[in-house]
Design a protein around this motif. Structure first.
Motif, PDB file in Angstrom:
ATOM      1  N   LEU A 354       0.828  -1.200   0.000  1.00  0.00           N
ATOM      2  CA  LEU A 354       0.000   0.000   0.000  1.00  0.00           C
ATOM      3  C   LEU A 354       0.870   1.261   0.000  1.00  0.00           C
ATOM      4  O   LEU A 354       0.606   2.219  -0.737  1.00  0.00           O
ATOM      5  CB  LEU A 354      -0.931  -0.017   1.207  1.00  0.00           C
ATOM      6  N   LEU A 358       1.080   4.227  -2.798  1.00  0.00           N
ATOM      7  CA  LEU A 358       0.794   5.640  -2.496  1.00  0.00           C
ATOM      8  C   LEU A 358       1.951   6.550  -2.924  1.00  0.00           C
ATOM      9  O   LEU A 358       1.746   7.704  -3.299  1.00  0.00           O
ATOM     10  CB  LEU A 358       0.511   5.816  -1.008  1.00  0.00           C
ATOM     11  N   GLU A 359       3.164   6.071  -2.823  1.00  0.00           N
ATOM     12  CA  GLU A 359       4.316   6.897  -3.187  1.00  0.00           C
ATOM     13  C   GLU A 359       4.415   7.119  -4.703  1.00  0.00           C
ATOM     14  O   GLU A 359       4.932   8.118  -5.177  1.00  0.00           O
ATOM     15  CB  GLU A 359       5.600   6.240  -2.685  1.00  0.00           C
ATOM     16  N   THR A 407      -7.200  11.082  -5.328  1.00  0.00           N
ATOM     17  CA  THR A 407      -8.123  10.185  -4.620  1.00  0.00           C
ATOM     18  C   THR A 407      -8.440   8.953  -5.462  1.00  0.00           C
ATOM     19  O   THR A 407      -8.470   7.823  -4.969  1.00  0.00           O
ATOM     20  CB  THR A 407      -9.424  10.929  -4.276  1.00  0.00           C
ATOM     21  N   LYS A 409      -6.541   7.650  -7.756  1.00  0.00           N
ATOM     22  CA  LYS A 409      -5.348   6.789  -7.816  1.00  0.00           C
ATOM     23  C   LYS A 409      -5.169   6.001  -6.531  1.00  0.00           C
ATOM     24  O   LYS A 409      -4.768   4.845  -6.537  1.00  0.00           O
ATOM     25  CB  LYS A 409      -4.117   7.646  -8.088  1.00  0.00           C
ATOM     26  N   MET A 410      -5.480   6.593  -5.361  1.00  0.00           N
ATOM     27  CA  MET A 410      -5.370   5.875  -4.088  1.00  0.00           C
ATOM     28  C   MET A 410      -6.360   4.721  -4.023  1.00  0.00           C
ATOM     29  O   MET A 410      -6.032   3.622  -3.548  1.00  0.00           O
ATOM     30  CB  MET A 410      -5.628   6.837  -2.920  1.00  0.00           C
ATOM     31  N   THR A 413      -5.030   2.014  -6.011  1.00  0.00           N
ATOM     32  CA  THR A 413      -3.892   1.399  -5.321  1.00  0.00           C
ATOM     33  C   THR A 413      -4.372   0.436  -4.253  1.00  0.00           C
ATOM     34  O   THR A 413      -3.863  -0.671  -4.092  1.00  0.00           O
ATOM     35  CB  THR A 413      -3.004   2.485  -4.693  1.00  0.00           C
ATOM     36  N   TYR A 414      -5.385   0.823  -3.434  1.00  0.00           N
ATOM     37  CA  TYR A 414      -5.938  -0.068  -2.415  1.00  0.00           C
ATOM     38  C   TYR A 414      -6.492  -1.337  -3.038  1.00  0.00           C
ATOM     39  O   TYR A 414      -6.246  -2.443  -2.545  1.00  0.00           O
ATOM     40  CB  TYR A 414      -7.049   0.653  -1.647  1.00  0.00           C
TER      41      TYR A 414
END
Length: 547
Positions: A354, A358-359, A407, A409-410, A413-414
């Motif tokens: 995760l 995020l990076e 948001t 993209k996060m 990612t999750y």
């Protein structure tokens, strides 16, 4: 001179016996023989039995002699053959007083007091074939009162109170060696009431309440070496009622409960040789009655056993094994297993994934801001910047669009991190999930390896009922018995857990014969090993399917 010669002629060779080199005068030898015979007769008496016990100083009478009816004195009575049958006192012709009674062969039968021909009184002696069999009080020709009896056929001696010829009341019995055999309260020669029995080495064998010579009621039974074997209730010499069995080697209690005709049955308790409680529940003999758990839950199994189970798992079949009793409790219910270490590693891996996800958008945004066109920098032109509106906000729409993009993209990612699987790893700390509901894990089969199932139906003959492929039952049984396991790999994945993984079929399928029996709706399958002894492999039981 002539007289001397005449004397020599008087004793010639015919007057001597030659014994080797010695000559013995005949007259002197005969005299010595006569003297020796007289001495032997005086010392040892006649070497043969006299025809009767007549005493020339005691008047003798025949049976039914009219003169005897008026006699009250010491007499002897003869039968028709002249054999003495009685020597003693009479009163008005009847045997009354002290006397001796003989049989037709002259053997002494009785020596003691009589009343009108009946054995009665103290200090009486009764004989059988010349052997003294009783000493004590008599009444009505029977042993009555305090006495001592000897049994010629067994050599056992009985002492105590007698009644009507039997040992009755407090008494003792002794071995031929004189060692105590029994003591206590007797009735008709048998222990009745409180008593005890001993070995010839004086080891206590049984004690308690007896009836008809057998323990009946509360009592204790010991081994030949004196170790306590059982304590509790008896019925006609067998264990019946509540009682306790003991380990005779260690001297500790091994089982407790209700006995029925010598067997521990029903509710009971079983102990380890160390004294530790192992099991409380339905028992059969000195083992748990496994078939009583059919249809019950794992929670109820664990409540009965104090030891922790071992878990065998193979393709959806789970067995909870109690090696001390050679028993398995099998379920087809889902059994959730977890590995705390693996769960922690998986959580760390997810967190790291995760963070990495995020990076990545932040790095991409930084690279975009730092990306200035080269022709603009060379011409010195300044790029137009959005002018602030009257509210003092410049580029508000652009900032809002950037936040929404981050948001989104996060979220991606999750979702990506959640969908990715951690790398496979073999855990060694697997355990039953704390969230598992043990009430939902239902026991559908029970199995006993190497020993018959306690109280289960047994096959009445060797008739083969069917065959099945070698599978988890055989693998579980062999592994639990410490034998080699074929066609399957076994891996310990936790302190109490083993996983069985069958190999791909690489050889001909193997079958084993099974014998089926049924009682009270429970079907028992017996499988034996095909060795020279045809030893028992295992017995499994389940509820019979169908009508």
């Amino acid at each position: 001179m002539s007289d001397h010669k005449a004397s020599q002629r008087q004793w010639g060779p015919e007057d001597y016996w030659r014994v080797g080199p010695i000559f013995v005068r005949k007259r002197l030898a005969l005299l010595l023989i006569i003297v020796c015979s007289v001495v032997v007769l005086l010392v040892f008496g006649l070497p043969f039995r006299t025809s009767n016990h007549a005493d020339r100083d005691i008047p003798a009478y025949r049976y039914n002699d009219p003169e005897l009816a008026g006699i009250s004195d010491l007499v002897q009575v003869l039968d028709a053959d002249g054999q003495v049958r009685y020597v003693g006192e009479v009163a008005a012709g009847a045997y009354t007083g002290r006397g001796k009674v003989f049989d037709t062969a002259g053997e002494l039968l009785y020596d003691g007091p009589l009343v009108e021909g009946v054995y009665e009184g103290a200090d009486a002696k009764v004989y059988q074939s010349g052997i003294l069999v009783y000493t004590g009080e008599m009444a009505g020709n029977l042993y009555e009162g305090q006495g001592r009896r000897f049994a010629p056929d067994t050599g056992i001696v009985s002492e105590g109170q007698f009644s009507k010829g039997f040992l009755e009341g407090e008494g003792q019995e002794f071995y031929p060696s004189g060692a105590l055999l029994r003591e206590g309260s007797f009735s008709r020669d048998l222990l009745e009431g409180e008593g005890a029995e001993y070995g010839e080495d004086q080891t206590l064998l049984r004690e308690g309440t007896f009836s008809a010579g057998l323990l009946h009621g509360e009592g204790r039974e010991y081994t030949a070496s004196g170790k306590l074997r059982y304590e509790g209730q008896f019925w006609r010499g067998i264990y019946h009622g509540h009682g306790e069995l003991y380990n005779t080697l260690l001297g500790v209690r091994s089982a407790e409960g209700t006995f029925v005709y010598g067997r521990l049955t029903g509710q009971g308790t079983i102990y380890h040789p160390s004294g530790q409680l192992l099991y409380t529940g339905q028992v059969c003999g000195e083992r748990p009655r496994a078939d009583a758990f059919l249809g019950l839950s794992l929670e109820e199994v664990e409540a009965a056993f104090t030891a922790h189970w071992l878990l065998y798992s193979c393709e959806g079949i789970t067995a909870f094994v109690y090696p001390y009793f050679n028993l398995m409790f099998i379920t087809e219910s889902p059994v959730p297993l977890v590995s705390p270490a693996q769960m922690e590693e998986e959580a760390q891996w997810e967190r790291q994934e995760l963070l990495d996800a995020l990076e990545q958008p932040a790095l991409e945004a930084a690279e975009t801001e730092n990306d200035v066109p080269e022709d603009a920098e060379e011409s010195g032109e300044i790029l137009d910047t959005p002018a602030e509106d009257e509210s003092g906000m410049d580029g508000g729409g652009s900032e809002k669009d950037g936040a929404e993009e981050i948001t989104a993209k996060m979220a991606v990612t999750y979702a990506s991190a959640a969908s990715m699987e951690p790398p496979p790893k073999l855990c060694e700390d697997e355990t039953l999930s704390p969230d598992a509901d043990k009430r939902e894990i239902i026991i559908t089969q029970v199995l006993s390896y190497g020993q018959p199932l306690p109280c289960a139906a047994q096959p009445e003959s060797g008739f083969i009922s069917g065959r099945h492929l070698i599978g988890w039952r055989e693998w579980f049984s062999d592994f639990a018995a410490g034998e080699a396991v074929w066609d399957v790999s076994v891996r310990q994945s936790g302190q109490f857990i083993w996983r069985f993984t069958p190999w791909p079929l690489a050889q001909a399928e193997e079958y084993v014969d099974e014998l089926l029996a049924e009682y009270a709706g429970v079907e028992t399958m017996t499988v034996g090993k095909e060795d020279k002894d045809m030893s028992l492999w295992y017995q499994a039981a389940k509820w019979r399917e169908g009508p």
